[in-house]
Design a protein around this motif. Structure first.
Motif, mmCIF file in Angstrom:
data_model
loop_
_atom_site.group_PDB
_atom_site.id
_atom_site.type_symbol
_atom_site.label_atom_id
_atom_site.label_comp_id
_atom_site.label_asym_id
_atom_site.label_seq_id
_atom_site.Cartn_x
_atom_site.Cartn_y
_atom_site.Cartn_z
ATOM 1 N N TYR A 71 42.042 115.539 0.715
ATOM 2 C CA TYR A 71 40.616 115.310 0.942
ATOM 3 C C TYR A 71 40.026 116.440 1.802
ATOM 4 C CZ TYR A 71 36.306 112.889 2.221
ATOM 5 O OH TYR A 71 34.995 112.555 2.411
ATOM 6 N N ARG A 72 40.728 116.792 2.876
ATOM 7 C CA ARG A 72 40.255 117.880 3.742
ATOM 8 C C ARG A 72 40.176 119.200 2.982
ATOM 9 N NH1 ARG A 72 43.540 115.142 7.253
ATOM 10 N NH2 ARG A 72 45.277 116.577 6.960
ATOM 11 N N ALA A 73 41.073 119.393 2.015
ATOM 12 C CA ALA A 73 41.091 120.612 1.210
ATOM 13 C C ALA A 73 40.144 120.509 0.008
ATOM 14 C CB ALA A 73 42.515 120.889 0.728
ATOM 15 N N THR A 74 39.415 119.417 -0.081
ATOM 16 C CA THR A 74 38.474 119.119 -1.177
ATOM 17 C C THR A 74 39.118 119.271 -2.558
ATOM 18 O OG1 THR A 74 37.456 121.324 -1.206
ATOM 19 C CG2 THR A 74 36.419 119.651 0.202
ATOM 20 N N GLU A 75 40.317 118.732 -2.698
ATOM 21 C CA GLU A 75 41.041 118.765 -3.969
ATOM 22 C C GLU A 75 40.772 117.473 -4.741
ATOM 23 O OE1 GLU A 75 45.170 119.874 -3.547
ATOM 24 O OE2 GLU A 75 44.669 121.254 -1.919
ATOM 25 N N PHE A 76 39.567 117.364 -5.287
ATOM 26 C CA PHE A 76 39.155 116.170 -6.019
ATOM 27 C C PHE A 76 39.401 116.344 -7.509
ATOM 28 C CE2 PHE A 76 36.471 116.378 -2.235
ATOM 29 C CZ PHE A 76 36.731 115.134 -1.681
ATOM 30 N N GLU A 77 39.634 115.224 -8.187
ATOM 31 C CA GLU A 77 39.821 115.221 -9.636
ATOM 32 C C GLU A 77 39.091 114.026 -10.226
ATOM 33 O OE1 GLU A 77 43.871 115.678 -11.087
ATOM 34 O OE2 GLU A 77 44.487 116.149 -9.048
ATOM 35 N N GLY A 78 38.748 114.141 -11.488
ATOM 36 C CA GLY A 78 38.233 113.000 -12.236
ATOM 37 C C GLY A 78 36.770 112.686 -12.039
ATOM 38 N N THR A 79 36.344 111.616 -12.725
ATOM 39 C CA THR A 79 34.973 111.130 -12.652
ATOM 40 C C THR A 79 35.038 109.631 -12.460
ATOM 41 O OG1 THR A 79 34.296 112.857 -14.180
ATOM 42 C CG2 THR A 79 32.762 111.038 -13.855
ATOM 43 N N PRO A 80 34.593 109.098 -11.343
ATOM 44 C CA PRO A 80 34.034 109.802 -10.194
ATOM 45 C C PRO A 80 35.132 110.586 -9.476
ATOM 46 C CG PRO A 80 34.348 107.500 -9.635
ATOM 47 C CD PRO A 80 34.701 107.656 -11.098
ATOM 48 N N PRO A 81 34.747 111.622 -8.748
ATOM 49 C CA PRO A 81 35.736 112.446 -8.058
ATOM 50 C C PRO A 81 36.571 111.623 -7.082
ATOM 51 C CG PRO A 81 33.566 113.452 -7.958
ATOM 52 C CD PRO A 81 33.384 112.078 -8.517
ATOM 53 N N GLY A 82 37.870 111.845 -7.125
ATOM 54 C CA GLY A 82 38.775 111.135 -6.229
ATOM 55 C C GLY A 82 40.004 111.981 -5.949
ATOM 56 N N ILE A 83 40.952 111.370 -5.279
ATOM 57 C CA ILE A 83 42.191 112.036 -4.908
ATOM 58 C C ILE A 83 43.308 111.496 -5.792
ATOM 59 C CG2 ILE A 83 43.864 112.398 -3.041
ATOM 60 C CD1 ILE A 83 41.145 113.729 -2.495
ATOM 61 N N VAL A 84 44.064 112.397 -6.420
ATOM 62 C CA VAL A 84 45.201 112.017 -7.251
ATOM 63 C C VAL A 84 46.442 112.682 -6.656
ATOM 64 C CG1 VAL A 84 46.225 112.096 -9.550
ATOM 65 C CG2 VAL A 84 43.747 111.843 -9.300
ATOM 66 N N LEU A 85 47.447 111.870 -6.367
ATOM 67 C CA LEU A 85 48.688 112.372 -5.769
ATOM 68 C C LEU A 85 49.811 112.348 -6.791
ATOM 69 C CD1 LEU A 85 48.522 110.421 -2.396
ATOM 70 C CD2 LEU A 85 47.735 112.744 -2.861
ATOM 71 N N ARG A 86 50.548 113.449 -6.813
ATOM 72 C CA ARG A 86 51.720 113.584 -7.676
ATOM 73 C C ARG A 86 52.894 114.010 -6.809
ATOM 74 N NH1 ARG A 86 47.240 115.704 -9.878
ATOM 75 N NH2 ARG A 86 46.585 114.932 -11.912
ATOM 76 N N GLY A 87 54.078 113.979 -7.370
ATOM 77 C CA GLY A 87 55.274 114.342 -6.607
ATOM 78 C C GLY A 87 55.163 115.700 -5.939
ATOM 79 N N ILE A 88 54.577 116.673 -6.618
ATOM 80 C CA ILE A 88 54.468 118.022 -6.072
ATOM 81 C C ILE A 88 53.632 118.060 -4.781
ATOM 82 C CG2 ILE A 88 52.437 118.717 -7.416
ATOM 83 C CD1 ILE A 88 53.943 121.460 -7.766
ATOM 84 N N ASP A 89 52.723 117.120 -4.626
ATOM 85 C CA ASP A 89 51.879 117.096 -3.418
ATOM 86 C C ASP A 89 52.688 116.788 -2.159
ATOM 87 O OD1 ASP A 89 49.371 117.630 -4.686
ATOM 88 O OD2 ASP A 89 49.470 115.596 -5.494
ATOM 89 N N PHE A 90 53.852 116.197 -2.304
ATOM 90 C CA PHE A 90 54.677 115.840 -1.154
ATOM 91 C C PHE A 90 55.721 116.904 -0.848
ATOM 92 C CE2 PHE A 90 52.873 111.963 -2.762
ATOM 93 C CZ PHE A 90 52.457 111.332 -1.602
ATOM 94 N N ARG A 91 55.712 117.979 -1.610
ATOM 95 C CA ARG A 91 56.672 119.073 -1.405
ATOM 96 C C ARG A 91 56.051 120.255 -0.697
ATOM 97 N NH1 ARG A 91 57.823 118.455 -7.357
ATOM 98 N NH2 ARG A 91 58.934 116.485 -7.410
ATOM 99 N N ARG A 92 54.841 120.103 -0.216
ATOM 100 C CA ARG A 92 54.125 121.214 0.438
ATOM 101 C C ARG A 92 54.722 121.536 1.772
ATOM 102 N NH1 ARG A 92 47.785 120.229 -0.862
ATOM 103 N NH2 ARG A 92 48.027 120.162 -3.070
#
Length: 92
Positions: A71-92
């Protein structure tokens, strides 16, 4: 503003996601996490569909921290815009 916990919305078996929300003040932010990402976080076998809410509750702090980061990085997806988390997001 800092995101705060929202509500558990539900498990969507067909899409293999768990939907939840977070709040930015009074604004509700739609969020989702893939069930495979949750299974990866627990490093165990895939849980049954009726166990997804309990699994989400166990992992909630980690899931919401990751959602807040996107959210802080403004990484929104979809309509309406929201946050989508995938496995790769936890490997940062």
């Amino acid at each position: 503003m800092t995101l705060t916990s929202g509500r558990f919305i539900g498990h969507e078996y067909e899409r293999m996601i768990v939907r939840f929300s977070m709040h930015d003040g009074a604004r509700e932010i739609p969020c989702a996490i893939s069930t495979s990402a949750m299974d990866d976080l627990e490093q165990g076998p895939q849980v049954r569909p009726e166990q997804r809410e309990a699994q989400f509750a166990r992992l909630r702090d980690r899931i919401e921290a990751c959602a807040a980061s996107k959210y802080r990085a403004t990484e929104f997806e979809g309509t309406p815009p929201g946050i989508v988390l995938r496995g790769i997001d936890f490997r940062r």
